[in-house]
Design an enzyme around this catalytic site. Sequence first.
Site, PDB file in Angstrom:
ATOM      1  N   HIS A  78       0.846  -1.189   0.000  1.00 26.32           N
ATOM      2  CA  HIS A  78       0.000   0.000   0.000  1.00 26.32           C
ATOM      3  C   HIS A  78       0.888   1.248   0.000  1.00 26.32           C
ATOM      4  O   HIS A  78       2.120   1.172  -0.048  1.00 26.32           O
ATOM      5  CB  HIS A  78      -0.981  -0.012   1.171  1.00 26.32           C
ATOM      6  CG  HIS A  78      -0.362  -0.090   2.534  1.00 26.32           C
ATOM      7  ND1 HIS A  78       0.522   0.843   3.021  1.00 26.32           N
ATOM      8  CD2 HIS A  78      -0.512  -1.003   3.532  1.00 26.32           C
ATOM      9  CE1 HIS A  78       0.891   0.534   4.236  1.00 26.32           C
ATOM     10  NE2 HIS A  78       0.291  -0.586   4.590  1.00 26.32           N
ATOM     11  N   HIS A 107       3.994   1.659   2.230  1.00 31.13           N
ATOM     12  CA  HIS A 107       5.213   0.981   1.776  1.00 31.13           C
ATOM     13  C   HIS A 107       5.923   1.831   0.725  1.00 31.13           C
ATOM     14  O   HIS A 107       7.159   1.923   0.698  1.00 31.13           O
ATOM     15  CB  HIS A 107       4.881  -0.387   1.184  1.00 31.13           C
ATOM     16  CG  HIS A 107       4.228  -1.323   2.154  1.00 31.13           C
ATOM     17  ND1 HIS A 107       2.988  -1.870   1.932  1.00 31.13           N
ATOM     18  CD2 HIS A 107       4.624  -1.796   3.362  1.00 31.13           C
ATOM     19  CE1 HIS A 107       2.659  -2.655   2.942  1.00 31.13           C
ATOM     20  NE2 HIS A 107       3.637  -2.620   3.832  1.00 31.13           N
ATOM     21  N   CYS A 147      -0.031 -10.057  20.279  1.00 30.91           N
ATOM     22  CA  CYS A 147      -0.717  -9.424  19.139  1.00 30.91           C
ATOM     23  C   CYS A 147      -0.227 -10.087  17.868  1.00 30.91           C
ATOM     24  O   CYS A 147       0.963  -9.984  17.527  1.00 30.91           O
ATOM     25  CB  CYS A 147      -0.432  -7.922  19.094  1.00 30.91           C
ATOM     26  SG  CYS A 147      -1.092  -7.127  17.608  1.00 30.91           S
ATOM     27  N   CYS A 153       1.236  -7.563  15.187  1.00 31.87           N
ATOM     28  CA  CYS A 153       2.615  -7.135  15.411  1.00 31.87           C
ATOM     29  C   CYS A 153       3.586  -8.306  15.491  1.00 31.87           C
ATOM     30  O   CYS A 153       4.795  -8.106  15.432  1.00 31.87           O
ATOM     31  CB  CYS A 153       2.731  -6.347  16.717  1.00 31.87           C
ATOM     32  SG  CYS A 153       1.853  -4.801  16.763  1.00 31.87           S
ATOM     33  N   CYS A 179      -1.546  -2.864  22.544  1.00 31.07           N
ATOM     34  CA  CYS A 179      -1.023  -2.610  21.198  1.00 31.07           C
ATOM     35  C   CYS A 179      -1.691  -1.376  20.618  1.00 31.07           C
ATOM     36  O   CYS A 179      -2.917  -1.322  20.497  1.00 31.07           O
ATOM     37  CB  CYS A 179      -1.266  -3.820  20.295  1.00 31.07           C
ATOM     38  SG  CYS A 179      -0.815  -3.502  18.569  1.00 31.07           S
ATOM     39  N   HIS A 203      -2.929  -2.167  16.326  1.00 27.62           N
ATOM     40  CA  HIS A 203      -4.022  -2.996  15.808  1.00 27.62           C
ATOM     41  C   HIS A 203      -5.205  -2.980  16.778  1.00 27.62           C
ATOM     42  O   HIS A 203      -5.038  -3.193  17.971  1.00 27.62           O
ATOM     43  CB  HIS A 203      -3.542  -4.441  15.586  1.00 27.62           C
ATOM     44  CG  HIS A 203      -2.388  -4.527  14.629  1.00 27.62           C
ATOM     45  ND1 HIS A 203      -1.079  -4.521  15.072  1.00 27.62           N
ATOM     46  CD2 HIS A 203      -2.352  -4.599  13.277  1.00 27.62           C
ATOM     47  CE1 HIS A 203      -0.279  -4.602  14.018  1.00 27.62           C
ATOM     48  NE2 HIS A 203      -1.024  -4.638  12.923  1.00 27.62           N
ATOM     49  N   LYS A 217      -5.052   5.089   9.936  1.00 28.64           N
ATOM     50  CA  LYS A 217      -3.862   4.469   9.379  1.00 28.64           C
ATOM     51  C   LYS A 217      -4.228   3.550   8.229  1.00 28.64           C
ATOM     52  O   LYS A 217      -5.235   2.842   8.268  1.00 28.64           O
ATOM     53  CB  LYS A 217      -3.143   3.664  10.472  1.00 28.64           C
ATOM     54  CG  LYS A 217      -1.885   2.962   9.999  1.00 28.64           C
ATOM     55  CD  LYS A 217      -1.332   2.028  11.069  1.00 28.64           C
ATOM     56  CE  LYS A 217      -0.207   1.168  10.504  1.00 28.64           C
ATOM     57  NZ  LYS A 217       0.230   0.142  11.458  1.00 28.64           N
ATOM     58  N   LYS A 230      -5.281  -2.845   5.153  1.00 22.42           N
ATOM     59  CA  LYS A 230      -6.161  -3.642   4.299  1.00 22.42           C
ATOM     60  C   LYS A 230      -7.449  -3.979   5.033  1.00 22.42           C
ATOM     61  O   LYS A 230      -8.548  -3.921   4.473  1.00 22.42           O
ATOM     62  CB  LYS A 230      -5.457  -4.927   3.866  1.00 22.42           C
ATOM     63  CG  LYS A 230      -6.306  -5.788   2.926  1.00 22.42           C
ATOM     64  CD  LYS A 230      -5.604  -7.072   2.540  1.00 22.42           C
ATOM     65  CE  LYS A 230      -6.498  -7.927   1.642  1.00 22.42           C
ATOM     66  NZ  LYS A 230      -5.878  -9.215   1.299  1.00 22.42           N
TER      67      LYS A 230
END
Length: 475
Positions: free
Chosen positions: A17, A20, A126, A129, A139, A142, A293, A296
Amino acid sequence: MSFYVTTAIPYVNAAPHLGHALELVQADVLARHRRLRGQRVRFLTGTDENALKNVTAAAAAGVDVAAFVTANADRFAALRPVLDLSFDDFIRTAADARHRRGVETLWRRTAANGDFYQRDYQGLYCQGCEQFYEPSEGCAEHDVPLEVVTESNWFFRLSAYTGRVLAALESGEVRVEPAAKRNEVLAFVRAGLQDISVSRPAARAGGWGIPVPGDPSQVVYVWWDALANYVTALDDPDLYRDWWQDAAERVHVIGKGIVRFHAVYWIALLLSAGLPLPTTIFVHEYLTVGGAKLSKSAGNAVDPGDLATRFGGDALRWWLLREVAPLGDTDFTEERLRQRYHQDLANGVGNLVNRTVSLVRRFRSGVVTGSTADTGLSSAVDRALAGFDFRAATEALCAAVAGGNRLVETARPWELAKQGRDAELDAVLGELVALCREVSRELAPFLPSGAARLAARLGSGDRVGTPDPVFPRLA
């Protein structure tokens, strides 16, 4: 002087995405800029393939894990032409035998120091992570409940390296940029480091991953495995010597969510193994869409390939470098990308170069004399990129372009020609051509394709090219 720059290697549980793309383009600019300055450069990127989340994603897709990670790794590698990247090496942690060999070597070096021990453990895990958290932490990355996991793992004596990690950070032996991120890391280390789990049961991983040397019932924890790629990619004595042992600068470009792994765990691992430390860890913030953030699972993972197809690679690279803030997350919209492209490229440098070439062809038949300009642009770009400030670097380029446009408006070359003031006209045209040529040279690390087109329009020596638009307006 040698410069080794790396990106973090992303999980391949999904397609790449825009986040990256940000990291890849930032690292690419650093690499291209150093090459432009005549330095020896090696730029590494790749994919992190031994994660449990890859196993889970492959199962959900009903696809063999190896085939699944290969398909997604290929999508990351395919960003090279899309983003105009210049990486020298692309490592795959599951597919490359060099990586497994290197991980096994590092493990054995650490084991020889007595820095591993095995014990039963229960903690809050998690899966996003691939990390255990203390009950007081949670966390932040997420939005899912942490899973209580009980298992027997190999642990690394991280606590034993608290003092040495702290010394490396406080002394500047390892530089963390920006300063705000350095302060966060220092606070974490000063609070005292706890030993960390560095393996997972092979059964829970479905047999996927690198087996722990001497204990096939366990696989190496994905983060320990992944961090090693910066060294395992140099699977040759000469490469290792040139780009890790003796490199003047060893720079990691990473996202803010993985600072602890790079600026604490990786440093301790290298200290244990007796290897040199990275010189710099540059931390970028996140991209968001609508304040959320990129993810996906959230349905907002913007596809960089689609953006490059619709708006062009120049527009995409420029937005990532010109708009993204050094501190604080940056929200992406297509309209912001379009506006920035038109303001800086189409109406800015593109317009200046077109005007300059047209004036030289109109009044001097395409021949320029006495082309000189002293803008200080290269020094400004050097200073900005030394501090990893891409906004400041692109601002310096835009300021030089603005100066060129002011010169056209104040000197009014058409009036000089009309009045027969030939010497003044030649001086102004020469200064404009020299300025534009310097801008195109300094722009090359940021927009390699666009800068090459500008250079072709500007020609070389005493002749310019043709005044065709380099950055046409977007629909």
